[in-house]
Design a protein around this motif. Structure first.
Motif, PDB file in Angstrom:
ATOM      1  N   VAL A  63       0.852  -1.188   0.000  1.00 39.70           N
ATOM      2  CA  VAL A  63       0.000   0.000   0.000  1.00 39.70           C
ATOM      3  C   VAL A  63       0.891   1.243   0.000  1.00 39.70           C
ATOM      4  O   VAL A  63       1.384   1.652   1.048  1.00 39.70           O
ATOM      5  N   PRO A  64       1.099   1.856  -1.156  1.00 43.24           N
ATOM      6  CA  PRO A  64       1.931   3.055  -1.191  1.00 43.24           C
ATOM      7  C   PRO A  64       1.165   4.326  -0.898  1.00 43.24           C
ATOM      8  O   PRO A  64      -0.018   4.453  -1.240  1.00 43.24           O
ATOM      9  N   ASN A  65       1.828   5.267  -0.249  1.00 42.80           N
ATOM     10  CA  ASN A  65       1.423   6.654  -0.391  1.00 42.80           C
ATOM     11  C   ASN A  65       1.972   7.067  -1.748  1.00 42.80           C
ATOM     12  O   ASN A  65       3.190   7.041  -1.972  1.00 42.80           O
ATOM     13  N   GLN A  66       1.100   7.405  -2.659  1.00 43.32           N
ATOM     14  CA  GLN A  66       1.555   7.657  -4.011  1.00 43.32           C
ATOM     15  C   GLN A  66       2.285   9.001  -4.104  1.00 43.32           C
ATOM     16  O   GLN A  66       2.302   9.792  -3.166  1.00 43.32           O
ATOM     17  N   ARG A  67       2.906   9.219  -5.223  1.00 48.84           N
ATOM     18  CA  ARG A  67       3.704  10.418  -5.477  1.00 48.84           C
ATOM     19  C   ARG A  67       2.916  11.683  -5.073  1.00 48.84           C
ATOM     20  O   ARG A  67       1.784  11.889  -5.487  1.00 48.84           O
ATOM     21  N   GLY A  68       3.537  12.496  -4.229  1.00 48.41           N
ATOM     22  CA  GLY A  68       2.906  13.726  -3.775  1.00 48.41           C
ATOM     23  C   GLY A  68       2.217  13.623  -2.429  1.00 48.41           C
ATOM     24  O   GLY A  68       1.739  14.635  -1.900  1.00 48.41           O
ATOM     25  N   TYR A  69       2.174  12.427  -1.848  1.00 46.68           N
ATOM     26  CA  TYR A  69       1.443  12.189  -0.603  1.00 46.68           C
ATOM     27  C   TYR A  69       2.379  11.704   0.501  1.00 46.68           C
ATOM     28  O   TYR A  69       3.332  10.961   0.242  1.00 46.68           O
ATOM     29  N   GLY A  70       2.051  12.072   1.745  1.00 51.17           N
ATOM     30  CA  GLY A  70       2.793  11.568   2.891  1.00 51.17           C
ATOM     31  C   GLY A  70       4.277  11.842   2.755  1.00 51.17           C
ATOM     32  O   GLY A  70       4.701  12.939   2.369  1.00 51.17           O
ATOM     33  N   ASN A  71       5.074  10.835   3.028  1.00 51.93           N
ATOM     34  CA  ASN A  71       6.525  10.965   2.944  1.00 51.93           C
ATOM     35  C   ASN A  71       7.086  10.470   1.618  1.00 51.93           C
ATOM     36  O   ASN A  71       8.298  10.276   1.494  1.00 51.93           O
ATOM     37  N   SER A  72       6.210  10.269   0.636  1.00 55.24           N
ATOM     38  CA  SER A  72       6.680   9.921  -0.708  1.00 55.24           C
ATOM     39  C   SER A  72       7.217  11.175  -1.400  1.00 55.24           C
ATOM     40  O   SER A  72       7.018  12.303  -0.948  1.00 55.24           O
ATOM     41  N   SER A  73       7.917  10.965  -2.514  1.00 52.51           N
ATOM     42  CA  SER A  73       8.508  12.086  -3.239  1.00 52.51           C
ATOM     43  C   SER A  73       7.447  13.098  -3.637  1.00 52.51           C
ATOM     44  O   SER A  73       6.340  12.734  -4.038  1.00 52.51           O
ATOM     45  N   ARG A  74       7.826  14.392  -3.562  1.00 49.09           N
ATOM     46  CA  ARG A  74       6.949  15.479  -3.981  1.00 49.09           C
ATOM     47  C   ARG A  74       7.736  16.404  -4.911  1.00 49.09           C
ATOM     48  O   ARG A  74       8.195  17.470  -4.497  1.00 49.09           O
ATOM     49  N   PRO A  75       7.930  15.990  -6.155  1.00 52.30           N
ATOM     50  CA  PRO A  75       8.676  16.852  -7.072  1.00 52.30           C
ATOM     51  C   PRO A  75       7.955  18.171  -7.288  1.00 52.30           C
ATOM     52  O   PRO A  75       6.737  18.288  -7.088  1.00 52.30           O
ATOM     53  N   THR A  76       8.718  19.188  -7.700  1.00 48.27           N
ATOM     54  CA  THR A  76       8.141  20.523  -7.842  1.00 48.27           C
ATOM     55  C   THR A  76       7.505  20.750  -9.206  1.00 48.27           C
ATOM     56  O   THR A  76       6.610  21.587  -9.329  1.00 48.27           O
ATOM     57  N   LYS A  77       7.933  20.044 -10.232  1.00 51.60           N
ATOM     58  CA  LYS A  77       7.390  20.260 -11.569  1.00 51.60           C
ATOM     59  C   LYS A  77       6.012  19.624 -11.696  1.00 51.60           C
ATOM     60  O   LYS A  77       5.821  18.455 -11.344  1.00 51.60           O
ATOM     61  N   VAL A  78       5.060  20.363 -12.227  1.00 48.60           N
ATOM     62  CA  VAL A  78       3.701  19.859 -12.394  1.00 48.60           C
ATOM     63  C   VAL A  78       3.685  18.611 -13.264  1.00 48.60           C
ATOM     64  O   VAL A  78       2.993  17.627 -12.953  1.00 48.60           O
ATOM     65  N   GLU A  79       4.442  18.615 -14.364  1.00 47.08           N
ATOM     66  CA  GLU A  79       4.407  17.488 -15.300  1.00 47.08           C
ATOM     67  C   GLU A  79       4.964  16.201 -14.704  1.00 47.08           C
ATOM     68  O   GLU A  79       4.771  15.118 -15.269  1.00 47.08           O
ATOM     69  N   ASP A  80       5.628  16.281 -13.564  1.00 55.23           N
ATOM     70  CA  ASP A  80       6.130  15.066 -12.907  1.00 55.23           C
ATOM     71  C   ASP A  80       5.022  14.268 -12.230  1.00 55.23           C
ATOM     72  O   ASP A  80       5.291  13.220 -11.630  1.00 55.23           O
ATOM     73  N   TYR A  81       3.780  14.749 -12.348  1.00 59.51           N
ATOM     74  CA  TYR A  81       2.630  14.042 -11.787  1.00 59.51           C
ATOM     75  C   TYR A  81       1.701  13.533 -12.883  1.00 59.51           C
ATOM     76  O   TYR A  81       0.535  13.223 -12.610  1.00 59.51           O
ATOM     77  N   ASP A  82       2.206  13.403 -14.117  1.00 58.94           N
ATOM     78  CA  ASP A  82       1.344  12.887 -15.178  1.00 58.94           C
ATOM     79  C   ASP A  82       1.178  11.378 -15.038  1.00 58.94           C
ATOM     80  O   ASP A  82       1.815  10.723 -14.201  1.00 58.94           O
ATOM     81  N   ILE A  83       0.292  10.827 -15.857  1.00 55.83           N
ATOM     82  CA  ILE A  83      -0.080   9.423 -15.690  1.00 55.83           C
ATOM     83  C   ILE A  83       1.069   8.472 -16.010  1.00 55.83           C
ATOM     84  O   ILE A  83       1.138   7.368 -15.463  1.00 55.83           O
ATOM     85  N   ALA A  84       2.005   8.910 -16.855  1.00 55.39           N
ATOM     86  CA  ALA A  84       3.173   8.079 -17.131  1.00 55.39           C
ATOM     87  C   ALA A  84       4.035   7.950 -15.879  1.00 55.39           C
ATOM     88  O   ALA A  84       4.557   6.861 -15.581  1.00 55.39           O
ATOM     89  N   HIS A  85       4.191   9.045 -15.129  1.00 52.24           N
ATOM     90  CA  HIS A  85       4.972   8.982 -13.892  1.00 52.24           C
ATOM     91  C   HIS A  85       4.239   8.178 -12.818  1.00 52.24           C
ATOM     92  O   HIS A  85       4.856   7.376 -12.095  1.00 52.24           O
ATOM     93  N   LEU A  86       2.929   8.397 -12.692  1.00 52.17           N
ATOM     94  CA  LEU A  86       2.180   7.711 -11.635  1.00 52.17           C
ATOM     95  C   LEU A  86       2.142   6.205 -11.854  1.00 52.17           C
ATOM     96  O   LEU A  86       2.325   5.418 -10.911  1.00 52.17           O
ATOM     97  N   THR A  87       1.886   5.775 -13.090  1.00 56.29           N
ATOM     98  CA  THR A  87       1.906   4.328 -13.372  1.00 56.29           C
ATOM     99  C   THR A  87       3.338   3.798 -13.371  1.00 56.29           C
ATOM    100  O   THR A  87       3.570   2.641 -12.994  1.00 56.29           O
ATOM    101  N   GLY A  88       4.295   4.639 -13.767  1.00 55.62           N
ATOM    102  CA  GLY A  88       5.696   4.222 -13.704  1.00 55.62           C
ATOM    103  C   GLY A  88       6.138   3.914 -12.293  1.00 55.62           C
ATOM    104  O   GLY A  88       6.916   2.979 -12.058  1.00 55.62           O
ATOM    105  N   ASP A  89       5.630   4.695 -11.318  1.00 56.67           N
ATOM    106  CA  ASP A  89       5.939   4.412  -9.914  1.00 56.67           C
ATOM    107  C   ASP A  89       5.439   3.030  -9.517  1.00 56.67           C
ATOM    108  O   ASP A  89       6.132   2.275  -8.801  1.00 56.67           O
TER     109      ASP A  89
END
Length: 314
Positions: A63-89
């Motif tokens: 059960v991950p805290n997905q990108r941007g949540y909790g203590n998971s990575s929170r990159p600053t660039k908006v495009e780092d949260y696109d669906i390719a990055h989220l499914t890539g995680d």
């Protein structure tokens, strides 16, 4: 952060250039992985009722805290949260644990990621269970343009994109009030209010309905967002048009066996076309609002376990 005693302790899992905070149970059930993906504005803790039951039933629960949540990575660039990055995680998470594929379960935005995982990485997904958000067929024009034409500029999807930073600041300043007013059930029918719904919730004095969870459980969510703010999680919405382009040439059919669980009191209506895009889907409705696995924890857990038992026996 004071979690339920049955909730696992976190591990930070390195995925190369990023990391995810992961809560894991049933490690002894090696070879039978199930990945639970939370929605917005939530946390891995939203699966607290399902984790022990799935582990006891023989699943390795991840059960991950997905990108941007909790203590998971929170990159600053908006495009780092696109669906390719989220499914890539999620694909990288499988690699970390040494799995070729897993069963994926998603709620709300997590369901969107799971549907997209099946499209972009179909070999990594064996079965799908999604809650609240059905498969969303691609619209004729990019998502936000389409939603603005249908729902207007105050729709929160549109507002997040057209007025970046405005809602973020309000939610950050009223985190306790916002989450306390959002996580409600048994809501009475009410006409839409003028203005952006999420800002209205963040500044409303008296919540409607009944609380979804105890104050102790709600405190976990409040503490998490007080620590991170909301911008990283809202950046998922700010990639919807980018996702529309990413998925342009992708086969839109989800061929894995799937269970779609709706809440009959949810604002999100059932899809009339889901079987056209997910031909192996089964549909179940529970007497619930939007926060299905938290509002109806026992019924949700039983539905998941029963469906998986039949699918594994097949």
């Amino acid at each position: 952060m004071n979690r339920n005693a049955d909730f696992p302790a976190p591990t930070l899992v390195s995925l190369g250039n990023s990391h995810l905070e992961v809560f894991e149970a049933g490690r002894e059930n090696r070879g039978n992985p199930i990945v639970l993906c939370h929605g917005w504005p939530e946390h891995a803790y939203s699966w607290r009722h399902q984790i022990p039951a799935l582990a006891a039933a023989g699943y390795h629960v991840i059960v991950p805290n997905q990108r941007g949540y909790g203590n998971s990575s929170r990159p600053t660039k908006v495009e780092d949260y696109d669906i390719a990055h989220l499914t890539g995680d999620l694909a990288a998470l499988l690699d970390h644990f040494g799995y070729e594929a897993a069963t994926f379960v998603g709620h709300d935005w997590g369901a969107n990621v799971v549907w997209s995982m099946a499209l972009l990485n179909p070999a990594r997904v064996t079965r799908i269970i999604n809650l609240a958000l059905p498969y969303q067929p691609r619209t004729p024009v990019p998502w936000i343009e389409f939603m603005e034409s249908v729902f207007g500029p105050d729709n929160y999807f549109v507002h997040f994109n057209r007025q970046p930073g405005v809602a973020d600041a309000v939610l950050d300043a009223h985190t306790d009030c916002f989450l306390r007013n959002l996580f409600r059930k048994n809501l009475p029918p009410a006409p839409p209010e003028p203005g952006m719904m999420m800002i209205n919730l963040a500044t409303a004095a008296a919540p409607a309905g009944d609380p979804v969870m105890s104050d102790a459980d709600l405190a976990v969510f409040i503490a998490a967002f007080e620590a991170t703010g909301f911008t990283a999680s809202i950046n998922w919405y700010r990639n919807m048009d980018r996702n529309w382009h990413i998925l342009a040439e992708v086969d839109p059919i989800v061929r894995q066996p799937a269970l779609m669980i709706y809440g009959t009191r949810d604002m999100i209506p059932p899809s009339e076309t889901i079987a056209d895009f997910v031909p192996n889907v089964e549909v179940l409705s529970l007497d619930s609002g939007h926060w299905i696995q938290q509002e109806k924890p026992n019924e949700t857990t039983r539905a998941i376990l029963d469906w998986l038992a039949v699918r594994q026996a097949a």
